[in-house]
Enzyme design. Structure first.
Site, PDB file in Angstrom:
ATOM      1  N   ARG A   1      -3.851   5.364   5.699  1.00  0.00           N
ATOM      2  CA  ARG A   1      -2.540   4.876   5.272  1.00  0.00           C
ATOM      3  C   ARG A   1      -1.482   5.964   5.467  1.00  0.00           C
ATOM      4  NH1 ARG A   1      -0.816   2.182  -0.546  1.00  0.00           N
ATOM      5  NH2 ARG A   1      -1.862   4.021  -1.403  1.00  0.00           N
TER       6      ARG A   1
ATOM      7  N   ASP B   1      -0.726   6.712  -9.823  1.00  0.00           N
ATOM      8  CA  ASP B   1      -0.220   7.272  -8.591  1.00  0.00           C
ATOM      9  C   ASP B   1       1.289   7.105  -8.572  1.00  0.00           C
ATOM     10  OD1 ASP B   1       0.310   4.643  -7.849  1.00  0.00           O
ATOM     11  OD2 ASP B   1      -1.187   4.577  -6.252  1.00  0.00           O
TER      12      ASP B   1
END
Length: 540
Positions: free
Chosen positions: A163, A451
């Site tokens: 990613r 996150d």
């Protein structure tokens, strides 16, 4: 024609960085920027215009100009590439060497190698992550901890899906000079994608899989078209067969939810599926509708579950849209994580994750995410119960789904804003930012995996509650002064170690939470202020 590199390195090189930042790789990055940097800027400007339209009261709708694409039942996406047929459990995580080995040994079918929200983009992490991936693909990676514990790859490893950073982020340690002589920071997306593809595409194909990517923060089908053009250009540039790249797009913004079919269509030669990126999706709703009045105010984060109506509508539409086109539908990540030192916490986490994955498998998802190796078995059991020996459930078309635009925008939830919710948001945002500034992009906080997306929810809610003059269930008016008091309380409680970054984190928190303007991403502010190293700064 040979392209001379107009990508300039502005940071010191560490051990083995020259293996990634080769002259040939930098020339490839230059070609990517020459072709696509301008279009990236155009797409970011279009995002800003759309946000202004939404702020001014214009609701999102399914596009009339692309109705023919949605109504045409004949087209399909490329679908799973080799090694992606069965994605029932995917583990996510950053790309430092220890976490790389743990993820590769986790027993998951897929590893989402995350250079985005789970990685703090220090220069060491950006290039070090590329080195970890380079070595893991060639099975030459190992790691020894400070305590002497050795980490090595097991025999069976998952398929890697990398990613890159989203379009909004830049890489200031690399400076791009265009053909006209104008200088600008390199694109984080093009740097992450370009270095990984350049070094590893052929090796991955030779190993029986391919260069696979998760695409983050996409907002519309024109951004998907840009990525598809990048994929085709890159395949042609390196002599890789067309369609070798497979992309899975995270539907994690509210504008993208209205263009799922169109996103699949634009990427159809390179598309494997869509993912329900739940935390960024919630943040996107807060960000876009933060000034639209009380009906758009969400309660405490803990009350925004996957079963509330607007989240159900979004995930149901995603599964239906994917399976109609032969694309995988991948579920999201529950924030609960086990604690090996606390059996009660672990039991609660396993029960919560099991229920979350049981719902996803029952809804038709083909796979799901976990954030910790100890959750792989729990998630796999729920998908095994539904899939059995089948690799996926693409044959389950979900023709029963009928989601309207109003369903996606119906934010009514039975829940309250509480004093405890305010306090939790301040703590989570502050503690996560402090962790991020120390180079740790995925942080376990109070037995939840946080996150950048969850920190964004926390500071976004605080900004909205403050500006909408929300009262908590206990009757407290949420003001700048109240949030500042909670910030000082959190600093007194958590800023206890000598090497912490809480003072810097508090400065970032104030800038992204307490000002009149609302920065689109806290990571832009924090990166520019604290993570950029120049040769001059290092020398000083």
């Amino acid at each position: 024609m040979t392209t001379h590199s107009r990508i300039e390195l502005l940071a010191e090189s560490d051990e083995r960085f020259d293996e990634i930042l080769t002259p040939e790789a930098l020339r490839f990055l230059t070609r990517l920027h020459d072709q696509f940097a301008g279009r990236r800027h155009d797409r970011l400007a279009a995002r800003m215009h759309q946000r202004k339209h939404i702020e001014n009261g214009r609701d999102l709708k399914f596009l009339s100009e692309t109705a023919a694409i949605r109504e045409d039942a004949t087209w399909r996406v490329a679908g799973a590439g080799p090694g992606l047929e069965d994605r029932r459990v995917e583990i996510t995580g950053p790309t430092d060497r220890k976490m790389t080995i743990n993820a590769m040994n986790s027993g998951a079918k897929v590893w989402l190698a995350d250079q985005e929200d789970a990685t703090s983009p220090t220069w060491a992490n950006v290039v070090g992550g590329q080195l970890s991936l380079f070595d893991a693909i060639r099975r030459q990676i190992d790691f020894t901890s400070d305590e002497g514990k050795e980490y090595r790859l097991g025999e069976t490893t998952p398929t890697i899906v990398m990613r890159p950073r989203g379009w909004h982020l830049v890489e200031k340690h690399l400076r791009y000079t265009d053909r006209a002589g104008l200088r600008s920071p390199a694109s984080g997306s093009l740097v992450d994608f370009g270095l990984y593809f350049f070094h590893n595409a052929q090796a991955l194909i030779d190993g029986g899989t391919g260069p696979y990517f998760y695409i983050a923060k996409l907002e519309n089908h024109l951004e998907a078209r840009l990525w598809d053009d990048i994929f085709t250009f890159s395949e042609n540039a390196l002599g890789i067969p067309h369609g070798s790249i497979r992309a899975t797009v995270l539907i994690e913004t509210i504008p993208a939810a209205f263009e799922m079919a169109e996103i699949l269509y634009e990427l159809r030669d390179h598309c494997a599926g869509l993912n329900a990126g739940r935390w960024d999706y919630i943040f996107s709703i807060i960000k876009n509708f933060r000034g639209r009045g009380a009906s758009f105010v969400l309660p405490d984060r803990s009350a925004i579950t996957m079963t509330v109506p607007f989240m159900r509508a979004y995930t149901e539409l995603l599964v239906s849209t994917c399976h109609k086109r032969g694309a995988h539908a991948i579920g999201g990540m529950s924030a609960f994580i086990p604690n090996r030192r606390d059996p009660e916490v672990t039991a609660r986490a396993l029960a919560a994750v099991s229920a979350d994955k049981r719902r996803e498998a029952g809804d038709g998802f083909d796979g799901t995410w976990v954030a910790h190796p100890d959750l792989v078995e729990t998630a796999r059991a729920e998908f095994d119960a539904v899939l059995g020996l089948k690799p996926n459930q693409l044959d389950r078309l979900r023709d029963d789904v009928n989601v309207t635009g109003a369903d996606l925008l119906d934010l009514r939830i039975d829940g309250e804003v509480t004093d405890a919710g305010v306090r939790a948001n301040v703590e989570i945002a502050l503690r996560y930012i402090e962790s991020w500034l120390r180079g740790i992009g995925a942080a376990a906080i109070d037995n939840l995996m946080e996150d950048a997306a969850t920190a964004e929810i926390s500071r976004g809610q605080l900004w909205q509650w403050m500006h909408q003059r929300v009262h908590t269930a206990e009757g407290t008016l949420i003001t700048r002064a109240l949030i500042e008091r909670e910030l000082h309380r959190a600093l007194d409680e958590f800023a206890t170690t000598a090497d912490n970054r809480f003072d810097d984190a508090a400065e970032v928190f104030r800038a992204v939470t307490l000002e009149e303007d609302f920065p689109t991403f806290l990571t832009i502010t924090a990166y520019t202020r604290y993570l950029v190293e120049s040769r001059e700064a290092v020398a000083a």
